[in-house]
Write an enzyme that holds these catalytic residues in place. Structure first.
Site, PDB file in Angstrom:
ATOM      1  N   ASP A  66      32.254  32.433  29.678  1.00  0.00           N
ATOM      2  CA  ASP A  66      33.003  33.392  28.873  1.00  0.00           C
ATOM      3  C   ASP A  66      33.915  32.769  27.824  1.00  0.00           C
ATOM      4  O   ASP A  66      34.299  33.437  26.880  1.00  0.00           O
ATOM      5  CB  ASP A  66      33.835  34.309  29.771  1.00  0.00           C
ATOM      6  CG  ASP A  66      34.845  33.552  30.619  1.00  0.00           C
ATOM      7  OD1 ASP A  66      34.835  32.314  30.592  1.00  0.00           O
ATOM      8  OD2 ASP A  66      35.646  34.207  31.313  1.00  0.00           O
TER       9      ASP A  66
ATOM     10  N   ARG B  67      39.764  39.075  28.496  1.00  0.00           N
ATOM     11  CA  ARG B  67      38.388  39.255  28.044  1.00  0.00           C
ATOM     12  C   ARG B  67      38.283  40.473  27.133  1.00  0.00           C
ATOM     13  O   ARG B  67      39.254  41.176  26.883  1.00  0.00           O
ATOM     14  CB  ARG B  67      37.483  39.407  29.262  1.00  0.00           C
ATOM     15  CG  ARG B  67      37.255  38.103  30.026  1.00  0.00           C
ATOM     16  CD  ARG B  67      36.109  37.327  29.402  1.00  0.00           C
ATOM     17  NE  ARG B  67      34.924  38.152  29.390  1.00  0.00           N
ATOM     18  CZ  ARG B  67      34.081  38.298  30.422  1.00  0.00           C
ATOM     19  NH1 ARG B  67      34.301  37.630  31.539  1.00  0.00           N
ATOM     20  NH2 ARG B  67      33.020  39.087  30.336  1.00  0.00           N
TER      21      ARG B  67
ATOM     22  N   TYR C 265      39.642  32.881  37.912  1.00  0.00           N
ATOM     23  CA  TYR C 265      39.018  31.802  38.667  1.00  0.00           C
ATOM     24  C   TYR C 265      39.949  31.499  39.840  1.00  0.00           C
ATOM     25  O   TYR C 265      41.067  31.000  39.643  1.00  0.00           O
ATOM     26  CB  TYR C 265      38.850  30.554  37.810  1.00  0.00           C
ATOM     27  CG  TYR C 265      37.838  30.693  36.701  1.00  0.00           C
ATOM     28  CD1 TYR C 265      36.487  30.502  36.943  1.00  0.00           C
ATOM     29  CD2 TYR C 265      38.234  31.003  35.401  1.00  0.00           C
ATOM     30  CE1 TYR C 265      35.545  30.610  35.929  1.00  0.00           C
ATOM     31  CE2 TYR C 265      37.308  31.124  34.379  1.00  0.00           C
ATOM     32  CZ  TYR C 265      35.967  30.924  34.649  1.00  0.00           C
ATOM     33  OH  TYR C 265      35.046  31.044  33.638  1.00  0.00           O
TER      34      TYR C 265
ATOM     35  N   PRO D   2      34.557  25.063  36.423  1.00  0.00           N
ATOM     36  CA  PRO D   2      34.906  25.927  35.282  1.00  0.00           C
ATOM     37  C   PRO D   2      36.343  25.769  34.819  1.00  0.00           C
ATOM     38  O   PRO D   2      36.807  26.561  33.992  1.00  0.00           O
ATOM     39  CB  PRO D   2      34.674  27.332  35.863  1.00  0.00           C
ATOM     40  CG  PRO D   2      34.982  27.206  37.312  1.00  0.00           C
ATOM     41  CD  PRO D   2      34.530  25.819  37.703  1.00  0.00           C
TER      42      PRO D   2
END
Length: 642
Positions: free
Chosen positions: A61, A256, A264, A339
């Site tokens: 993302d 987002r 996360y 990530p």
């Protein structure tokens, strides 16, 4: 919550045996980036994927500035930026000194990546990225993704001895119907290819079956990942956050598109024989429950969950990314990591952006096959740096509150140039001259690249703020013909050619005008390889183009008084009015920047220089306007004489 995705479609022709110049396995962002280059060059190429459809929810993302520049160079950044979230601030949260069961904000940081590009860091689901690439392929009509194609076997004997024009690779595939059942294969095909790119992810079939060795770290880190519409009183929900709790682990949050956020959530770390972790035992409720404990005293509830998953990641890197310059792997097939830096999709796209144009130029007979050596040397070094930094960042994430978490701005500074993508500097090679800064290139202390040291050397004093090997930063200049302000990157699109920037200096000075006429005269002579690759009547076939930026007042210069090679004449379309620009401070001031291009790049505004850039916008050579023989010699070692 559902957001409309860009459309995509795919078909597969019914063949038994076929031939293609380039075969791409994997239609994620890495594979689609190679396909975009293949489309731009008009290659005979195919891209196959074993999945029924593109990604729609979840996955990667984060978008860092250099990746957005690459998307912009293909003309697909605007719709992505329209839907995505912009990240301009990062907050660090740590346990309160008064009560360590509660978290409190300890730092608010302006995202330093904004200083390195005209684009800020952003966040949007991977599906939008794939959809935009798929629309590009559909619009250009050169190739489209063929889906439900399962790779079965491959043969690639004697690659080292086979000529680059031969179909040295044979891939056997099966087309299955939408049920995906192994017993419902409807047909098989044998595909003969000259070149193969494996962009098929961390569990790459191509890597495994072509014998690429893997260096793997046994330690595994486990993260719960959730994309939710939050109901929360947490004040920093729309900025990126790094949150360390005293007892329950850590979380990274990312705003987002729409009202979504991504979290996360640290779950576990394993590596010993006695360690056990089964991601199948983890539920969404487990992840959100742990997140709620970390967020205390703030409330966190999920109004809607769009996607969730558990990531189990080992640090791993392939020992090479190329097999005899015929089979290549890219993206996650080369490197796997946590990530925590948000770098995976970005570095994958950048890998493929580096590889795609090189393959295309060799396949079209424009460049010599040795050009492909530079993909291995340039991008494998980047992969090694990625793994080193990710090890450090992931350890910071899982170790809990510490001095670095409380002084996050200082800790993050060492990661910012690499994370942004703009700080990557490729070392000397056949397409990159040596430079005074080479001892600092990506930590490479001047050790010779496998493709060989360059026989050329940039003159650093001519452009003090330009680093050879780094992408040329964009800046606003003014079109000589229509007075419109334009970013330099606007005319460095991913259309294929090398760019020769002539910073012509002050053309109101007679001596400077003569210098420009001299270099233009040389490039107008068919004896020059540059001239032979300009092709003014076939601009889409040109391997080189010339762009001129002068420092004189624009109104004192007449475009058509300049040599024609600088504004080439097309038999049907007339003059090209988009090749000559003025560097005027007044125009920059209108755009909120008082510095002109000459000042930005550290170029003497009277004397000027020449800057040569590769099709991927990285600087190859900085030299004087009189160094025309060196420029020809530089291109002679890269391009095929036309």
């Amino acid at each position: 919550m559902k957001l409309e995705l860009p459309s995509s479609s795919s078909t597969a022709e019914d063949q038994h045996t076929s031939y293609t110049d380039l075969l791409i396995v994997g239609a994620g962002p890495a594979g689609l980036t190679v396909a975009a280059w293949a489309s731009r060059y008009g290659l005979k190429a195919r891209i196959i994927d074993d999945k029924e459809t593109q990604v729609h929810e979840g996955r990667a993302d984060g978008l860092h500035p250099r990746t957005i520049e690459i998307l912009d160079s293909f003309g697909i950044a605007t719709p992505i930026l329209k839907y995505g979230a912009s990240i301009r601030e990062i907050c660090s949260w740590n346990p309160s000194d008064d009560d360590d069961s509660r978290i409190e904000r300890t730092q608010r940081i302006r995202d330093m990546e904004m200083d390195l590009s005209r684009f800020a860091q952003g966040a949007i689901k991977q599906g939008y990225i794939e959809g935009a690439f798929l629309d590009l392929l559909k619009d250009e009509g050169v190739l489209q993704v063929e889906r439900n194609v399962v790779t079965e076997s491959i043969s690639h004997d004697d690659l080292q001895e086979r000529k680059h024009g031969e179909y040295a690779i044979t891939l056997n595939v099966a087309y299955r119907n939408k049920s995906g059942s192994s017993d419902t294969d409807v047909r098989r095909e044998r595909i003969h290819a000259k070149y193969l790119v494996g962009a098929d992810g961390a569990h790459s079939w191509v890597r495994k079956h072509c014998g690429f060795e893997l260096n793997k770290n046994r330690t595994q880190k486990h993260f719960g990942v959730i994309d939710i519409v939050p109901r929360t009183n947490f004040p920093d929900v729309r900025v990126s956050c790094v949150i360390h709790s005293a007892r329950h682990g850590s979380i990274m949050t990312l705003p987002r598109e729409g009202r979504l956020i991504r979290c996360y959530v640290q779950l576990a770390e394993t590596g010993g024989e006695e360690d056990t972790f089964d991601d199948k035992e983890v539920s969404f409720e487990d992840i959100i429950s742990k997140a709620q404990k970390i967020f205390s005293p703030y409330k966190l509830e999920s109004g809607e969950c769009e996607w969730w998953s558990v990531y189990t990641v080992d640090h791993q890197i392939a020992k090479t990314n190329s097999l005899h310059n015929r089979i290549f792997i890219t993206g996650d097939a080369v490197h796997a990591h946590t990530p925590t830096m948000g770098a995976g999709m970005n570095v994958s796209i950048q890998d493929s952006y580096n590889l795609g144009w090189k393959l295309a130029m060799v396949i079209k007979g424009l460049a010599k096959p040795e050009l492909l050596d530079t993909y291995r040397d340039e991008r494998h070094k980047v992969a090694e740096t990625l793994l080193d930094l990710d090890q450090e960042m992931s350890q910071f994430f899982v170790q809990g509150p510490c001095d670095n978490s409380k002084n996050y701005d200082e800790f993050r500074k060492k990661f910012t140039p690499f994370l942004s993508g703009t700080g990557v500097i490729y070392g000397p090679s056949m397409i990159r001259a040596e430079d005074d800064n080479d001892e600092q290139v990506n930590g490479d202390s001047g050790s010779p690249a496998k493709s060989g040291r360059s026989k050329f050397r940039s003159t650093k004093s001519l452009a003090r703020n330009i680093l050879t090997g780094q992408r040329l930063n964009s800046h606003i200049v003014v079109n000589q013909a229509d007075a419109s302000p334009r970013h330099i990157h606007d005319f460095m699109k991913s259309t294929g050619p090398w760019r020769i920037f002539i910073f012509a200096g002050d053309l109101t000075i007679a001596g400077q005008r003569k210098r420009l006429e001299a270099i233009a005269g040389h490039f107008s002579d068919p004896k020059s390889i540059v001239c032979r690759h300009l092709k003014p009547n076939e601009p889409e076939e040109a391997a080189v183009e010339i762009l001129t930026i002068h420092s004189a007042p624009r109104v004192e210069i007449e475009l058509l008084d300049l040599p024609e090679v600088l504004h080439p004449f097309h038999e049907k379309l007339g003059y090209d009015y988009w090749k000559v620009f003025a560097s005027e401070a007044s125009a920059k001031e209108r755009e909120g920047d008082s510095e002109d291009a000459y000042s930005r790049f550290g170029i003497d505004s009277q004397h000027g220089c020449v800057v040569i850039c590769r099709p991927d916008q990285h600087v190859s050579l900085v030299c004087d306007m009189e160094d025309v023989d060196m420029i020809d010699e530089f291109f002679e070692q890269v391009l095929v004489s036309s």
